[in-house]
Each structure stands twice: as structure tokens, then as C-alpha cells.
Write a protein that holds these residues in place. Structure first.
Motif, PDB file in Angstrom:
ATOM      1  N   GLY A   1       0.820  -1.203   0.000  1.00 64.22           N
ATOM      2  CA  GLY A   1       0.000   0.000   0.000  1.00 64.22           C
ATOM      3  C   GLY A   1       0.858   1.259   0.000  1.00 64.22           C
ATOM      4  O   GLY A   1       1.927   1.304   0.611  1.00 64.22           O
ATOM      5  N   VAL A   2       0.393   2.294  -0.679  1.00 68.95           N
ATOM      6  CA  VAL A   2       1.171   3.514  -0.871  1.00 68.95           C
ATOM      7  C   VAL A   2       0.668   4.602   0.074  1.00 68.95           C
ATOM      8  O   VAL A   2      -0.530   4.881   0.132  1.00 68.95           O
ATOM      9  CB  VAL A   2       1.076   3.989  -2.332  1.00 68.95           C
ATOM     10  CG1 VAL A   2       1.830   5.292  -2.499  1.00 68.95           C
ATOM     11  CG2 VAL A   2       1.636   2.930  -3.256  1.00 68.95           C
ATOM     12  N   SER A   3       1.570   5.204   0.844  1.00 66.32           N
ATOM     13  CA  SER A   3       1.254   6.349   1.692  1.00 66.32           C
ATOM     14  C   SER A   3       2.169   7.494   1.293  1.00 66.32           C
ATOM     15  O   SER A   3       3.388   7.326   1.228  1.00 66.32           O
ATOM     16  CB  SER A   3       1.453   5.980   3.168  1.00 66.32           C
ATOM     17  OG  SER A   3       1.257   7.119   3.984  1.00 66.32           O
ATOM     18  N   LEU A   4       1.577   8.665   1.022  1.00 62.24           N
ATOM     19  CA  LEU A   4       2.343   9.781   0.462  1.00 62.24           C
ATOM     20  C   LEU A   4       1.891  11.076   1.124  1.00 62.24           C
ATOM     21  O   LEU A   4       0.691  11.297   1.327  1.00 62.24           O
ATOM     22  CB  LEU A   4       2.115   9.851  -1.052  1.00 62.24           C
ATOM     23  CG  LEU A   4       3.110  10.626  -1.905  1.00 62.24           C
ATOM     24  CD1 LEU A   4       4.483   9.977  -1.835  1.00 62.24           C
ATOM     25  CD2 LEU A   4       2.638  10.647  -3.357  1.00 62.24           C
ATOM     26  N   HIS A   5       2.867  11.951   1.467  1.00 66.87           N
ATOM     27  CA  HIS A   5       2.567  13.245   2.079  1.00 66.87           C
ATOM     28  C   HIS A   5       3.633  14.254   1.650  1.00 66.87           C
ATOM     29  O   HIS A   5       4.814  13.918   1.575  1.00 66.87           O
ATOM     30  CB  HIS A   5       2.526  13.131   3.604  1.00 66.87           C
ATOM     31  CG  HIS A   5       2.224  14.437   4.287  1.00 66.87           C
ATOM     32  ND1 HIS A   5       0.967  15.013   4.264  1.00 66.87           N
ATOM     33  CD2 HIS A   5       3.027  15.279   5.012  1.00 66.87           C
ATOM     34  CE1 HIS A   5       1.006  16.155   4.941  1.00 66.87           C
ATOM     35  NE2 HIS A   5       2.232  16.337   5.404  1.00 66.87           N
TER      36      HIS A   5
ATOM     37  N   ASN B   1       7.234  12.684   2.080  1.00 64.85           N
ATOM     38  CA  ASN B   1       7.368  11.546   2.984  1.00 64.85           C
ATOM     39  C   ASN B   1       6.502  10.403   2.473  1.00 64.85           C
ATOM     40  O   ASN B   1       5.332  10.616   2.113  1.00 64.85           O
ATOM     41  CB  ASN B   1       6.932  11.921   4.403  1.00 64.85           C
ATOM     42  CG  ASN B   1       7.820  13.012   4.996  1.00 64.85           C
ATOM     43  OD1 ASN B   1       9.038  12.959   4.867  1.00 64.85           O
ATOM     44  ND2 ASN B   1       7.205  14.010   5.629  1.00 64.85           N
ATOM     45  N   ALA B   2       7.079   9.190   2.401  1.00 65.64           N
ATOM     46  CA  ALA B   2       6.359   8.021   1.899  1.00 65.64           C
ATOM     47  C   ALA B   2       6.761   6.804   2.712  1.00 65.64           C
ATOM     48  O   ALA B   2       7.787   6.807   3.409  1.00 65.64           O
ATOM     49  CB  ALA B   2       6.639   7.800   0.407  1.00 65.64           C
ATOM     50  N   ASN B   3       5.956   5.727   2.618  1.00 69.89           N
ATOM     51  CA  ASN B   3       6.251   4.503   3.349  1.00 69.89           C
ATOM     52  C   ASN B   3       7.095   3.524   2.526  1.00 69.89           C
ATOM     53  O   ASN B   3       7.057   2.333   2.738  1.00 69.89           O
ATOM     54  CB  ASN B   3       4.950   3.820   3.791  1.00 69.89           C
ATOM     55  CG  ASN B   3       4.079   3.443   2.597  1.00 69.89           C
ATOM     56  OD1 ASN B   3       4.310   3.911   1.489  1.00 69.89           O
ATOM     57  ND2 ASN B   3       3.075   2.606   2.834  1.00 69.89           N
ATOM     58  N   TYR B   4       7.833   4.054   1.538  1.00 71.95           N
ATOM     59  CA  TYR B   4       8.730   3.255   0.723  1.00 71.95           C
ATOM     60  C   TYR B   4       9.771   4.205   0.143  1.00 71.95           C
ATOM     61  O   TYR B   4       9.670   5.421   0.243  1.00 71.95           O
ATOM     62  CB  TYR B   4       7.982   2.546  -0.413  1.00 71.95           C
ATOM     63  CG  TYR B   4       7.133   3.471  -1.226  1.00 71.95           C
ATOM     64  CD1 TYR B   4       7.652   4.171  -2.314  1.00 71.95           C
ATOM     65  CD2 TYR B   4       5.804   3.696  -0.871  1.00 71.95           C
ATOM     66  CE1 TYR B   4       6.879   5.045  -3.017  1.00 71.95           C
ATOM     67  CE2 TYR B   4       5.021   4.569  -1.572  1.00 71.95           C
ATOM     68  CZ  TYR B   4       5.558   5.240  -2.654  1.00 71.95           C
ATOM     69  OH  TYR B   4       4.786   6.122  -3.378  1.00 71.95           O
TER      70      TYR B   4
ATOM     71  N   ALA C   1      -0.430   6.729  -6.456  1.00 69.98           N
ATOM     72  CA  ALA C   1      -0.740   7.642  -5.357  1.00 69.98           C
ATOM     73  C   ALA C   1      -0.363   9.051  -5.766  1.00 69.98           C
ATOM     74  O   ALA C   1       0.514   9.260  -6.615  1.00 69.98           O
ATOM     75  CB  ALA C   1       0.005   7.245  -4.081  1.00 69.98           C
TER      76      ALA C   1
ATOM     77  N   THR D   1      -0.396  13.378  -4.006  1.00 71.77           N
ATOM     78  CA  THR D   1      -0.642  14.256  -2.868  1.00 71.77           C
ATOM     79  C   THR D   1      -0.301  15.686  -3.257  1.00 71.77           C
ATOM     80  O   THR D   1       0.568  15.926  -4.096  1.00 71.77           O
ATOM     81  CB  THR D   1       0.181  13.828  -1.637  1.00 71.77           C
ATOM     82  OG1 THR D   1      -0.164  14.666  -0.537  1.00 71.77           O
ATOM     83  CG2 THR D   1       1.667  13.953  -1.900  1.00 71.77           C
TER      84      THR D   1
END
Length: 966
Positions: A524-528, A551-554, A644, A646
Motif C-alpha cells: 500500500g502507498v502512503s504519500l505526504h 514523505n512516503a512509506n517506501y 498515489a 498528494t
């Protein structure tokens, strides 16, 4: 006196003009009636349909920095330039018209005159339309005998929405290098046929024709070709449109492929060509060889053909078609395994129904021409052509092996498969299948490659936005590679099968091979994203930076990332506009909404931080900034939806203009004149050396609460703009703004009269040119200057008392205006009544002239105004039949005129203004009574009032009687 100055007039090519995309366009502009040097300068700008009020500068003959960034590169590369036809006329060239070049073009000539007079610019509209013209002709190589007929057909079409005409011409190009094409025959735009100089007589004789067949076909016919006709022939089409000035302009040209024409004037021509149905055969396969003889007027000529294999004769066909086999081939010919025949006088065929190993080698077809069928002496001999045929033994097996360098991949990674084919004796066709592990027994076509190399994709793989653009390549004779750029997920797991098929001896031989692939899903992709700036407020010319922290989770380096920078000006006109976008490939795409940013911005990346650097900030760089980040699955082009995205917070950057140093002289003053011309002065006490000024002149009405009236404004380019009360031609000719020195401006008032005797002041604006435009730094207001009229001799004494008068509608009212003191003999009084208007410029109602006549400047109240003059010094105004609209403020202006001597002119000796009279109107009495009667309680009181009075009177008499009795 009596002389006039020529009026400057700028003229531009009349529009609207329609030109095709990609064409070379010119627009002319000229100026006349100017003063100054014979060589005038020109500046071209455009107003785009998307922003019709905004000027975009293109090119100038005097200022190299004039073009905006969107045009700078094209101007430097001579893609856009100005050609000077003479000192006061130019041509604007756009060498390759683009769709974005559509708009309203303005040609401006900077002022070289002593004063502004006339027009300094002119505009025309240019529309860019698609180039729909097409011209096509199949390319050929023709060899004809002298006297033959040549026919060539050209297809020409268009689909332009505007009304246009076509011209179609045929041309002959001979030689190389600088040779110009020679016109053969043209159908002009006027639907007439025009031959070239060399073909005029042949056209008149009917030997050269151009015929239209249907709507799109044009055929050229040349009878009796000559050696002078040989060369390269082609067709040229042109599309023409009629401009508003009634001239026709060619807007598109297209040339076709060229046909080579050779004309043989003497001797004979003879050529031979041999072809085989297959070059690579297996035992038992059929073979057919065709020998084609090339010759003009072949039907009347005689040929002998001999077939050879490895330089040994196989068979011979004489001019009569008689076939003779060599001894070693006779037996197979009798069995029908060999055949040789002559379908026509130019085609000869040799067939073998089932080839043997001994049939491989070099086949040759030799042709000899005979004068007559029985003449053994040939005209030409040893004209031949050869071909190689290979035969392989049968009994082999085709073997396939499938491998992959990517058996375990993550969604978004590429998948690479290789199919090795062994044992094939010729070309094979290839099919790739996917056997998904989730659906046993089901197979999906991925891609195919036919024997001729033709490729096609299965329906599930045709959309390049899902898995990217698939590649199927033939690496060598037996090695094939399939590349899927981006896997979707677990659905792409399973077996991948390669099937190779070879057609031999009427049968298909097929081999198969498979390889297993496992695809893991992408996490899953999280992006900020966060946007910040170290300096939110910058001065003009100072640089600033914006940092977009992601900032991302990868790890971002493992996936394609695009960064988009958005901007909204300080005075927003809509949503955020795209400044620039950096694609995953590193390509930088600049937006068109703010073109000036391209030459001022620098982009950089440091890990997960993206930086936008703006150097030498301009006011136009002030506004709201935002960054938008998007990521895609790995190794797929960003054509579909991102995995994703943002958007950061918005950050405002303020750009502070240079400090204004403007100071305007604020001391009040006065100017006295008797009559004639005068000037009001406005002085700049202090300002920047590099600034320009805009000056606006105002008139203060007599009443303090009235709004000042704008007389005229001269902007920083000295262009005059008059206020609404001074916009008539008569007022414009009397009030002029002039700059008499670097810091002094004057309002010239020509033929000043008593109505001009008011207070004046100026407002000065300080403007500064800052690279991309003019910016206002500040403004200052001057002191008041009072214009007074001075008179010789005694002064007029007029009653100055202010009055308030009320009158009902329909009544007659008199407004006072009385002269105090006696008049000397030979003196005349001119009286004018005014009504004060809300605009500040009072309206003249009635004027009493020196000769006693009365003039009414306005028609509306003229029939209700009277000067009854009960005495010589009474100039009171009588207004009959008062109306509600007559309410307001009135005053009179008196002028004393006296003749200097008998037979001499009259001179103005004195002037005076009365006090103000305020007239208030009320409804008529009948209206008051009707309002009373319309009220029921008040009406009842009025009806019973007489009875009450009688009762009170009786009671009073009775009381008096009682008192008298006592």
C-alpha cells in the motif's frame, strides 16, 4: 495659424485571416502621417483568445528584450522575425505557424511626433486552421519508347471548414542540384488550364491533357512522349483562400512521390527478372519459378528462353512456344513432375511438383531475341537472371525451450521471457499465451508474430496504459523475446507458453514450451508533501527558494515520481496554474499560463526534497505556491492513473516593490488672467531617476462636498485619457496635459472663460519598468491652484445672500438675482442662470445676451423660464409650472461689458456670482386633500366637526344668559 499637422495613421493587414498550421505566414504593417525620422520602429504583440485583454509581446525592431519568454527562442532562431520593406513599412514573418499563434495581432509604432495625434497601433485577427490538404501518387519507374503514351493519376483532397479553392499542377524535374522543376500543365485556382512554356504548343495540339476524374482524381496524359520528357514527374497541389482584401493567398502546398520516366529513342530494350515462390524448401515441397521478360512492344517481338540449373541446361522454349527438355529431365517431365510453359510472350514458368535434394542450386533464365522466329541469329543474347533455391532433407523435429530472467517479480516490475526455436527449416510463426494460475485450463493470448514479421497483441494487452507497450522481438533466426514492461499483480502469475508453427509440404509443424512466473502485489502507498520557504517576503530582485518535502512509506528512488509546481498570482483570476512539471523520465514540461517563470526558475532534487529556486524576483512572481507529487507503479510510463498522489500546503510569497521616493509640491497657489490661454503647473519635487510618471488633472467643483472631476490623464507613455465630463471634441481641444521639463507638468487651458474659474490639482503616479512590465510604486497629490479672472475698473456688486424657497408643484416661483448699485451709461449686463448638477459641472439654463436676446441651452425647461426684469438691475428667474424635478440649487452669473469707444469692440470689465437659492418642491393642495380623505379616522372627524361647533356655541350662549339673570 491656418496650418495643420499630419495625423499619424497605422495600418495593418485586414483580417480575419485564416492560415494553416505549419505554414509560413506574413503580416504587413505600415505607418503614415508621422513626424520624425524616415525609418520608423515597429513592435508586434498578440492578444490570445484565452486572455483577450492581456498583451503578449512578440518582436520589436528596436528592443531585443521586447519578446516575452514564450517567443524569445523563436525570435532568436529566426522562427519569427520582422522584414523591413521600407522605412515606414514592415512584414512580420512566422516561418512555421503553430496552433498557439492564433489570436489578435497588434502592430504598434513608438511615438516620434512632437505631440500625440492620430493612431499609434492597429490590430488584425489571425486564425490557425488544420492543414487538411493531401496529395498522393504511387511512385513508379516507367520505361517507354519514344512516341508512347504516359498516363499518371494524382489524388488530391481537402476538408477545410472555410471556403477554399484548389490548384493542381504537374512538374518535370531533370538533372540534379540547382535545376528548377519545369511546369507541364496546371489547373489553376480559377479553374483554368495553364501549360508550361515548353508544353504550350503540345497542349494546344491536344497532346498534353489534364482531366479531373470524380471529386479527387486528376489524370495527366502525354501523347507521343519524347526524350525531353524523361526525368522525375510529380504532382503538386495548393490550397487557396480569399482574404478580406479580395486577394487570394495560398495557405498549403503538397507534393506527391515522384515517378521516374525513361524514354528510349533508338535501339531495343530487353530485361529479365526471375522469382521463386520459396527459397527454402524441404524434400517433397513444390517449386515454381517465374521468368519475366521486360520489353516495350513485346507482342510484336520474338524471344527464346532457356532454363539452367547450376549452369546446366534444363529446358528450352522457342519463339513459337515449342518446349524441349534435356535428356536427364525428360523422364520426370513425362511423369508430370516437371513443367515448363509460356503463359504470355513475356512470362515463362518452370515448376517442380515435389523437389528432390538434387534440385537445389542456382536457377538461371536466359532470354534471346530473334529477328524472326526461324532466324538463328539473335539480336540480343545472354540476357539472363539467376536465383538460389535450397532443399533440406525431411525427418527433423522442431524443439522449443522457454526461459525467463524474472521468475519472481513485484507488481510494477517488468517480465522478460525468451523462446528458443531449434530444428526449423524456414520462417516460423510464434504465439505467446498466458495460463493464469487462478484459472486452470484457461489461456489468454498475449502476442503473435507471423512468418513475415507482422506483430499483433491480444485484446487484454492492447491498452499500453495498463502494462505499458509490450515488445516482441526476433533476436536471431531462432530466438524470440517477449517483454511486458509492467506487471499488474497476482493476476499476471502463472505459466507463459510459446508456440512456434512452420508450414511445410502443406502441413503445419508446431512446437511448444512453457515457463512459470510469480508476481507479488505492491505494498500500500502512503504519500505526504510539505511545502516551506525560508523567506516568505522578498524584495524586488532578491532570489528565493521553495522546498517540497515528500514523505512516503517506501523508497521513492524505486518508483517513478513526477513533481508538479503550481502557482496563483497575488491578484487571483482563477484556480492554481501549472508552472512546470518534472516527469519520471526527467523531462521538464513548462506550463503556458506563466511563461515568464521559465527563464527565472531552477529545479533541483535532493533525495525526497524537491526545490524550486526563483532568482531576481519580480512582482509577477508574488502569489501562492503549491507542489503536487505523483507516483506510479515501477517501470510503467505515466499514461494512466498514478498509484498515489498528494498536494502540499500552499505557501504565499510576497514580492516588495522598490520604495517610492516621490514627492509632489503641495503648496496652494493661484493664477490670475484677464482672458485667453493659461496653464496650471504641477511640480515633482523628488523621485527616482529611472521612474516615469502618470499625471491626472482634477477640477474641484464650487461646493465642498462635490466629487472632484477628472479632466485628463497622461499615462507613463504620454497617452491622454479624458474624463467623462471633458470627453467632447470641444473640451479635448481646450484642455491639454504637457510635460515641459523632467519634473514639471502643465495643464494647458485654451480660450479660458469664467466657467473655468475654479480650483485645480494634479495626482502624480510613479511608475517603474521592471524587466517584464510597468509597476506603480506610489502616488502624490499636489496643492490646489485657483484660477481667477482679473478685471479693470469697478466691480459688480451682486446680492450674495443664500435663500431657501418652497413651492408646490404647478405653482410659479421666482429665484432672486439682483444687482446692487447703478449701471453706467454704455454698459451692458450678460446674465446666465445655472442649476448645480451632482456631477459637479453646473448646467446652464438661460442666458441673457448683451443685445437683450435670451438663449436657452437646454430644451426641456426652456418653455417655463422667464426673465421679467421689473428693474434694470433685477435678473431674477421666474419658473412657471413647478415640477418635482426642479428641486435643487440655483445661482446666477453676471458679466459687465462696456464698449471702449464708438465703433470699437466690447470688453469684459467685471464678473460676479450671486448667492445660492435652494428650491424645495411639494405636492399640489389637491393631492394633500386627497391624502386626508383617503384616511377614514381623519375623514370622520372632519364630517362631525360642524355639529360639535354648533353644540359648543349653544352651550356658551346659555351660560351667558344664566350669568346675566343673576
Amino acid at each position: 495659424t491656418g496650418l495643420t499637422t499630419a495625423q499619424r495613421v497605422v495600418t495593418v493587414q485586414e483580417g480575419p485571416l485564416y492560415r494553416t498550421e505549419g505554414s509560413h505566414v506574413t503580416l504587413w504593417c505600415k505607418v503614415s502621417g508621422y513626424q520624425g525620422p524616415a525609418e520608423q520602429n515597429f513592435q508586434w504583440s498578440i492578444y490570445l483568445p484565452s486572455a483577450p485583454e492581456r498583451e503578449v509581446q512578440i518582436v520589436s525592431t528596436v528592443d531585443p528584450s521586447f519578446p516575452y519568454a514564450i517567443y524569445t527562442q523563436r525570435v532568436r532562431g529566426r522562427g519569427i522575425f520582422v522584414e523591413r520593406l521600407q522605412g515606414d513599412a514592415v512584414l512580420l514573418h512566422i516561418t512555421e505557424l503553430q496552433e498557439r499563434d492564433a489570436g489578435q495581432y497588434e502592430c504598434h509604432t513608438p511615438n516620434t511626433d512632437e505631440r500625440y495625434f492620430g493612431s499609434y497601433s492597429a490590430k488584425t485577427n489571425l486564425s490557425v486552421i488544420p492543414d487538411t490538404l493531401s496529395a498522393s501518387m504511387a511512385s513508379q519507374a516507367l520505361t517507354l519508347m519514344e512516341g508512347d503514351v504516359v498516363e499518371l493519376t494524382c489524388e488530391v483532397s481537402k476538408s477545410t471548414a472555410q471556403h477554399t479553392h484548389l490548384s493542381v499542377g504537374w512538374y518535370l524535374l531533370q538533372g540534379a542540384g540547382e535545376h528548377r522543376p519545369e511546369e507541364i500543365l496546371t489547373l489553376t485556382k480559377d479553374f483554368t488550364l495553364k501549360p508550361g512554356p515548353s508544353y504550350e504548343q503540345r497542349f494546344l495540339n491536344g497532346d498534353v491533357q489534364l482531366n479531373k476524374i470524380g471529386n479527387t482524381m486528376y489524370k495527366l496524359v502525354i501523347r507521343g512522349v519524347k526524350p525531353s520528357d524523361q526525368g522525375l514527374l510529380y504532382c503538386e497541389a495548393a490550397e487557396w483562400i480569399e482574404d478580406p482584401d479580395k486577394t487570394w493567398k495560398d495557405i498549403s502546398h503538397k507534393e506527391t512521390e515522384r515517378t521516374s520516366l525513361a524514354v528510349v529513342s533508338q535501339g531495343r530494350d530487353l530485361s529479365v527478372d526471375i522469382a521463386a515462390t520459396e527459397h527454402f524448401l524441404s524434400e517433397g515441397d513444390p517449386l515454381q519459378l517465374n521468368c519475366v521478360v521486360g520489353a516495350s512492344k513485346s507482342s510484336s517481338r520474338h524471344f527464346e528462353v532457356i532454363w539452367f540449373l547450376n549452369d546446366m541446361e534444363v529446358a528450352k522454349v522457342d519463339p513459337h512456344g515449342v518446349l524441349t527438355w534435356k535428356e536427364e529431365y525428360e523422364e520426370r517431365a513425362k511423369l508430370g513432375q516437371l513443367r515448363a510453359f509460356k503463359p504470355s510472350n513475356t512470362v515463362y514458368v518452370l515448376t517442380i511438383s515435389e523437389v528432390e535434394l538434387k534440385d537445389k542450386g542456382t536457377y538461371q533464365c536466359s532470354v534471346s531475341e530473334m529477328k524472326t522466329p526461324g532466324d538463328l541469329h539473335s539480336i540480343q543474347t545472354n540476357v539472363s537472371s539467376a536465383i538460389q533455391v535450397n532443399v533440406k532433407p525431411i525427418g527433423y523435429h522442431m524443439r522449443l525451450s522457454v526461459s525467463t530472467s524474472t521468475p519472481w517479480v513485484t507488481a510494477g516490475d517488468p517480465l522478460i521471457l525468451q523462446c528458443q526455436v531449434q530444428g526449423a527449416t524456414g520462417p516460423v510463426s510464434l504465439h505467446w499465451w498466458h495460463l493464469p494460475s487462478q484459472h486452470p485450463g484457461h489461456k489468454v493470448l498475449v502476442a503473435t508474430m507471423e512468418q513475415d514479421g507482422t506483430r499483433s497483441l491480444g485484446s487484454a494487452y492492447q491498452d499500453s496504459r495498463t502494462r505499458g507497450s509490450l515488445r516482441l522481438e526476433k533476436e536471431s533466426s531462432g530466438t524470440f523475446t517477449l517483454v511486458i514492461p509492467s506487471t499488474l499483480g497476482e493476476d499476471d502469475s502463472g505459466q507463459y507458453r510459446c508456440e512456434a508453427t512452420q508450414r511445410s509440404r502443406g502441413r503445419n509443424r508446431t512446437g511448444k514450451g512453457e515457463a512459470a512466473v510469480t508476481v507479488s502485489p505492491m505494498a500500500g502507498v502512503s504519500l505526504h508533501a510539505t511545502l516551506r520557504s525560508r523567506i516568505p517576503t522578498v524584495s524586488y530582485g532578491q532570489s528565493f527558494e521553495l522546498f517540497c518535502q515528500v514523505n512516503a512509506n517506501y523508497t521513492l528512488e524505486q518508483v517513478p515520481v513526477s513533481v508538479q509546481w503550481l502557482f496563483q498570482p497575488s491578484q487571483p483570476t482563477g484556480p492554481l496554474q501549472e508552472l512546470v512539471q518534472v516527469l519520471p523520465s526527467g523531462t521538464v514540461v513548462w506550463g503556458t499560463a506563466q511563461p515568464h517563470f521559465q527563464r527565472k526558475a531552477q529545479l533541483a532534487k535532493d533525495g525526497t526534497s524537491f526545490r524550486l529556486h526563483i532568482h531576481s524576483a519580480l512582482p509577477a512572481n508574488g502569489g501562492m505556491y503549491q507542489c503536487k507529487v505523483e507516483v506510479w507503479r515501477r517501470n510503467i510510463l505515466p499514461l494512466g492513473q498514478p498509484a498515489a498522489s498528494t498536494s502540499s500546503n500552499a505557501v504565499e510569497i510576497k514580492v516588495v516593490l522598490p520604495e517610492s521616493k516621490l514627492q509632489v509640491a503641495m503648496k496652494d497657489s493661484s493664477v490670475e488672467i484677464a482672458s485667453g490661454n493659461t496653464a496650471i503647473e504641477c511640480r515633482v519635487a523628488l523621485a527616482r531617476k529611472d521612474s516615469q510618471f502618470a499625471v491626472t488633472w482634477y477640477l474641484l467643483p464650487p461646493l465642498a462636498d462635490e466629487t472632484p472631476l477628472q479632466i485628463v490623464r497622461a499615462n507613463y507613455n504620454s497617452i491622454l485619457e479624458y474624463g467623462s465630463e471633458f470627453s467632447s471634441p470641444a473640451q479635448k481641444s481646450r484642455f491639454l496635459s504637457q510635460r515641459v521639463s523632467s519634473n514639471i507638468f502643465q495643464l494647458q487651458i485654451l480660450s479660458a472663460n469664467l466657467r473655468d474659474g475654479d480650483r485645480y490639482y494634479c495626482v502624480v503616479e510613479e511608475w517603474l519598468w521592471l524587466v517584464d512590465g510597468w509597476y506603480k510604486l506610489g502616488e502624490g497629490t499636489s496643492g490646489r491652484t485657483t484660477l481667477k479672472f482679473k478685471f479693470q475698473g469697478e466691480q459688480l456688486q451682486v446680492e450674495k445672500t443664500n435663500h431657501n424657497i418652497s413651492a408646490r408643484e404647478g405653482e410659479e416661483v421666482t429665484l432672486p438675482c439682483r444687482l446692487q448699485g447703478a449701471l453706467l451709461p454704455g454698459t451692458h449686463i450678460l446674465a446666465t442662470w445655472f442649476q448645480v448638477q451632482s456631477s459637479g459641472r453646473d448646467s446652464a439654463l438661460l442666458s441673457l445676451r448683451r443685445d437683450g436676446s435670451v438663449e436657452y441651452p437646454q430644451e426641456r425647461p426652456a418653455g417655463r423660464l422667464y426673465l421679467r426684469r421689473p428693474s434694470a438691475g433685477d435678473f431674477s428667474l421666474t419658473l412657471s409650472t413647478v415640477q418635482s424635478g426642479d428641486a435643487g440649487l440655483y445661482y446666477c452669473q453676471l458679466q459687465k461689458w462696456q464698449q471702449q469707444g464708438e465703433g470699437e469692440d466690447w470688453a469684459l470689465r467685471a464678473s460676479a456670482r450671486s448667492g445660492y437659492t435652494r428650491l424645495t418642491t411639494a405636492p399640489p393642495e389637491s393631492t394633500v386633500l386627497s391624502r386626508i380623505c383617503s384616511s377614514p379616522p381623519l375623514l370622520n372627524f372632519i364630517l362631525y366637526l360642524p355639529l360639535v361647533l354648533i353644540l359648543l356655541l349653544t352651550l356658551g350662549v346659555f351660560c351667558w344668559y344664566c350669568k346675566s339673570r343673576k
